[in-house]
Each structure stands twice: as structure tokens, then as C-alpha cells.
Design a protein around this motif. Structure first.
Motif, mmCIF file in Angstrom:
data_model
loop_
_atom_site.group_PDB
_atom_site.id
_atom_site.type_symbol
_atom_site.label_atom_id
_atom_site.label_comp_id
_atom_site.label_asym_id
_atom_site.label_seq_id
_atom_site.Cartn_x
_atom_site.Cartn_y
_atom_site.Cartn_z
ATOM 1 N N ASP A 199 2.445 0.347 2.819
ATOM 2 C CA ASP A 199 1.434 1.148 3.510
ATOM 3 C C ASP A 199 1.124 2.392 2.676
ATOM 4 N N GLY A 200 -0.153 2.691 2.511
ATOM 5 C CA GLY A 200 -0.535 3.843 1.684
ATOM 6 C C GLY A 200 0.072 5.150 2.179
ATOM 7 N N PHE A 234 0.198 8.285 -0.214
ATOM 8 C CA PHE A 234 -1.180 8.292 -0.724
ATOM 9 C C PHE A 234 -2.184 8.846 0.288
ATOM 10 N N GLU A 257 -5.052 4.427 3.005
ATOM 11 C CA GLU A 257 -5.157 3.254 2.129
ATOM 12 C C GLU A 257 -6.400 2.462 2.492
ATOM 13 N N ILE A 298 -3.638 -3.314 1.135
ATOM 14 C CA ILE A 298 -2.647 -3.685 0.125
ATOM 15 C C ILE A 298 -3.281 -4.717 -0.797
ATOM 16 N N PRO A 354 -0.629 -0.674 -2.159
ATOM 17 C CA PRO A 354 -1.545 0.183 -1.404
ATOM 18 C C PRO A 354 -2.601 0.797 -2.327
ATOM 19 N N ALA A 376 -5.483 3.487 -2.874
ATOM 20 C CA ALA A 376 -6.042 4.745 -2.371
ATOM 21 C C ALA A 376 -6.959 5.316 -3.461
#
Ligand SMILES: NC(=O)C1=CN([C@@H]2O[C@H](COP(=O)(O)OP(=O)(O)OC[C@H]3O[C@@H](n4cnc5c(N)ncnc54)[C@H](OP(=O)(O)O)[C@@H]3O)[C@@H](O)[C@H]2O)C=CC1
Ligand SMILES: N[C@@H](CCC(=O)OP(=O)(O)O)C(=O)O
Length: 418
Positions: A375-376, A381, A384, A387, A397, A399
Motif C-alpha cells: 500500500d502506498g 508515499f 497510491e 500496486i 505502490p 505514487a
């Protein structure tokens, strides 16, 4: 040209103009626009929640499953999370123009690679309303224009979120065409986007098998795939049993409907006791376990797996389970049946862990932690797009940096090539 082809072509042309403006836009202006968008989303909460209630009612009437309803549902807290996410993106470092590397050749020419936006991005995604805003914010901050085609079940919610978002950015004089929403649930729009070479620079499909098949047969635009998650947890002979149980349960059951949920448990043939403990814990927690003969021998509640189970993404409280021959057997199974998303090894043996981390070629490989960290936000990040499961420049992820490519700036003082 069909009506939908004309419409997508018009949207892409407007997006191209917006992308040029965004590519050269100072960071402070983009950040101010995103903060205004967050404010506009908060101000429009009643309209957004009403639109979401409409989508939920229609989905319930169609008999949509619990996990899918949970994905579609918004409430005050989730909406606040979406607005806060936009502010988090606004606070991130601007990737546009950031140097990647530089060097000087013997003839004195100076080279510098700097990040630039991808251009016009088409995003096709499932019915999770936050994606409309997360994707819009990430694209804008990374200097890209985007055309969003969200899941049909969430169309009313997406329209309401999008209206607030663009009202916010327009209040800071940014082009509303920077973030456009395809406002029809007609799947013909997906086909047109996939074929819009020259108009759309890259397509990000975020979804499962149905979308995969269509992308594979129709895409003429480059694809940054964000596809299904057949994620594995491998319990090694040197696993700590407490960690193995906690991680396997979290990886499968924390949220069963997300792409980072584990779908297959692989048990080292020399990890019999730990494997049995984990299988029983999953069964006790209400998870259906579909196993091979060796796993079925652990507990009579285990049902027989068939070949299709190894490639099935249940997105539910069901897991397939198999006994394998060590880390090599696990890597082989994952290479054959996985979707290159996220895999985790549970072991206290650093050498074995390194063999797994080096030998398994998925976007995310994890040692002693849950696959649900795919998960971003969990990666730090901010948000996101999803993925990435393909093999292009961004994996895992995606971003801000994942939404850029680069160009090389060359500085000379009169050099000519001999
Ligand atoms: N890797 C990642 O980042 C993520 C992956 N996923 C994956 O998404 C899947 C779950 O979501 P789900 O809703 O089932 O996803 P779907 O693949 O069914 O839908 C995703 C989007 O693709 C569209 N779509 C699907 N099939 C077709 C088709 N044949 N032609 C045109 N458009 C199509 C949908 O449109 P329509 O609304 O018309 O159905 C929707 O907009 C899981 O496999 C999950 O792992 C989910 C989130 C993130
Ligand atoms: N990466 C995000 C969720 C992504 C995802 O899988 O979404 P979905 O399949 O729409 O439920 C998370 O772990 O919360």
C-alpha cells in the motif's frame, strides 16, 4: 467515429493542453490547488455522501457481496481520510525536474537526467471511490493530466467527488481539464481508451481478471498494469510460530477484499508443526482452507483444493494451502501461479530469507511481515494509484515518482561530434 470515440478524443485533446500547462507549473501552485480541492471535498460532503448512498442502494439491490459493498461505502471518516490524503500529496516533494543522476563526458559535455511527467494518463479502476481523488491528486502533483474511468457501481460517488475536486483546483486557476472523469458506465469507453494511441500516453488498468483479458487483447497504448493480487505467504522450516500465525491471519483476514490479501499459504514440508498451527488458526477464525492432500491431513475441516485454486484470487475468507519443498519449492509455485504482486516469507533464517527475496520476482517481496503492507500509504508515499504488477519502470505502490519518466539535459560549450 462513434459518439464515445469522439468524446474520448475531445477529452484527450483537452487533457493534452492541460498537461502542457501542468508540466511547467511551479510546485506552490499545484500544492495550493490541491489544498483547495481538499477544502472543496470537505465542503461538498453532504452531496458526496448522498451520491454514495445512491450507489450503495443500487449495489445492495443487485446483491453485491459484503467485501465489495465495504469497498464502495463512504462515511464522514472515510471522506475526511480522502481530503486529508489530498493534503498529504500536496505536501510531498514535487518530482518534476528532480535530478536522477548527472555525469560529465571526457569532451566536457555535462549530462543530467531529470524527472518529467508521463503526459496524459488514462486510469481504469474498480469501484473504490477514493481512487478518483487519490489518482487525480497524484497525477496533478506529478504534472500529468488524467482521464479517469472508475467502476460503474461507484459512478454517482465518483461524479460528486470529481465535481468537488475540479471546483477546488479551478478556484486556484488550474485547468479543470487536468483531471477528467468518463461519465458513462458504458464499457465501450474502456475499449476506446485502450486504443487511443497518440492521444493517451499511458493506460493504468487497476482491476482483476476481466479487465486483464480486455487489456491484453485490445491495448495499443502502453500499459502500466495494476492487476490482480494472487499473494502468497510462505512458512519456512525456520519460522517463528507466533509470527507465522499472526502474519498469516493478518495477511488473509485483515481485509479480505483488497489486492494485497494473501490467497495462498505455502508450508515448508519441514515446518509441519507450525504449518498445522497456522492452518488451525485460520479455520478457527472462520476462514475456509482449501488444501492439497498433505494439508487436508492436518484437520478434517480443510476441503480439497483443485488445480484452479492455485490461480484463484478469492477476495474473501478463503485460502488455498499447499506443502512445498523448502524455499525453492515456494519460489517455483509462486513463479507458476502468482500474479507478481506481493509475497511474504516467514523465517528466522536470514540466508533463507535472502534466497526468497532475491529469487521471487514479484513487485513486492517481504520478510516476516504481512502482505497487506502492499500500500502506498504504508510505504510512506502519501497515497497510491495502486500496486503495479507489470514490468515497466514502476513496480509496487505507484505514487508521484512512478508517474514520471525522465529526460536527459545535455550542456555543452561548443562541442561538435568528430
Ligand atoms: N494491483 C492493484 O493495485 C489493484 C488490483 N485490484 C484488483 O481488482 C480486482 C477487484 O476489482 P473488480 O471490481 O473485480 O475489478 P474489475 O476488473 O472487475 O473492474 C475494474 C475496472 O475495469 C472495468 N472492467 C472490468 N472488466 C472489463 C471489461 N471486460 N471491459 C471493460 N471494462 C472492464 C470495470 O468496469 P465496470 O465498472 O464496468 O465493471 C472497472 O472500471 C481484484 O482482482 C483486485 O486484486 C484492485 C485494486 C488495486
Ligand atoms: N492498497 C490499498 C487497497 C488497494 C486495493 O486492493 O483496493 P481494492 O481491491 O479496490 O479493495 C490498501 O492496502 O488499503
Amino acid at each position: 467515429m462513434s459518439e464515445i470515440e469522439t468524446r474520448i478524443a475531445e477529452m484527450a485533446t483537452a487533457a493534452r493542453a492541460a498537461s502542457r500547462a501542468l508540466a511547467a507549473m511551479p510546485t506552490a501552485r499545484k500544492a495550493a490547488a490541491l489544498k483547495a480541492a481538499a477544502g472543496a471535498i470537505r465542503a461538498a460532503a453532504p452531496a458526496i455522501l448522498a451520491a454514495n448512498a445512491e450507489d450503495m442502494k443500487a449495489a445492495e439491490a443487485r446483491g453485491t457481496s459484503g467485501a465489495m459493498l465495504d469497498r464502495l461505502r463512504l462515511d464522514d471518516a472515510r471522506l475526511e481520510g480522502i481530503a486529508a490524503g489530498v493534503e498529504a500529496v500536496a505536501a510531498l516533494p514535487d518530482p518534476v525536474g528532480a535530478p536522477i543522476k548527472g555525469w560529465t563526458q571526457p569532451n566536457g559535455l555535462k549530462f543530467e537526467q531529470v524527472r518529467v511527467p508521463l503526459g496524459v494518463i488514462g486510469i481504469i479502476y474498480e469501484s473504490r471511490p477514493n481512487v478518483t481523488v487519490d489518482a487525480g491528486a497524484l497525477c496533478l502533483m506529478s504534472g500529468n493530466a488524467c482521464i479517469l474511468r472508475g467502476g460503474s457501481e461507484a459512478l454517482s460517488t465518483s461524479k460528486a467527488l470529481h465535481a468537488a475536486f475540479i471546483a477546488g483546483i479551478a478556484s486556484e486557476s488550474l485547468p479543470a481539464d487536468a483531471v477528467q472523469l468518463v461519465d458513462t458506465s458504458d464499457r465501450a469507453a474502456v475499449g476506446v481508451m485502450l486504443g487511443a494511441a497518440g492521444l493517451i500516453d499511458i493506460i493504468i488498468p487497476r482491476g482483476g481478471k476481466g479487465l486483464v483479458a480486455r487489456v491484453q487483447s485490445e491495448a495499443r497504448v502502453p500499459v502500466l498494469a495494476h492487476l490482480d493480487g494472487i499473494c502468497h505467504v510462505y512458512i519456512d522450516r525456520d519460522a517463528d510460530a507466533d509470527k507465522a500465525e499472526a502474519i498469516a491471519l493478518n495477511a488473509k483476514l485483515r481485509r479480505t477484499g483488497i489486492c494485497g490479501a494473501a490467497e495462498t499459504l505455502l508450508i515448508d514440508k519441514a515446518a509441519e508443526a507450525t504449518g498445522a498451527r497456522v492452518v488451525k488458526a485460520l479455520l478457527d477464525a472462520g476462514c475456509e482452507v482449501r488444501g492439497d492432500d498433505a494439508v487436508r491431513a492436518i484437520d478434517p475441516r480443510v476441503v480439497a483444493a483443485d488445480d484452479a485454486d492455485w490461480g484463484t484470487e478469492y477476495l474473501d475468507a478463503i485460502i488455498s494451502a499447499k506443502v512445498v519443498d523448502g524455499v525453492g519449492g515456494a519460489a517455483e509455485h509462486i513463479a507458476r501461479h502468482g500474479s507478481a504482486h506481493t509475497e511474504s516469507i516467514i523465517t528466522e533464517n536470514a540466508e533463507t530469507a535472502n534466497r526468497f527475496l532475491a529469487g521471487v520476482d514479484s513487485a513486492i517481496v517481504i520478510h516476516n511481515a504481512s502482505t497487506q503492507f502492499a500500500d502506498g500509504g504504508e510505504f510512506g508515499f502519501g497515497a497510491e494509484i495502486g500496486i503495479a504488477t507489470g514490468r515497466l519502470h514502476a513496480r509496487g505502490p505507484v505514487a508521484l515518482e512512478g508517474l514520471t519518466t525522465y529526460k536527459t539535459v545535455v550542456r555543452g560549450n561548443g562541442q561538435v561530434r568528430p
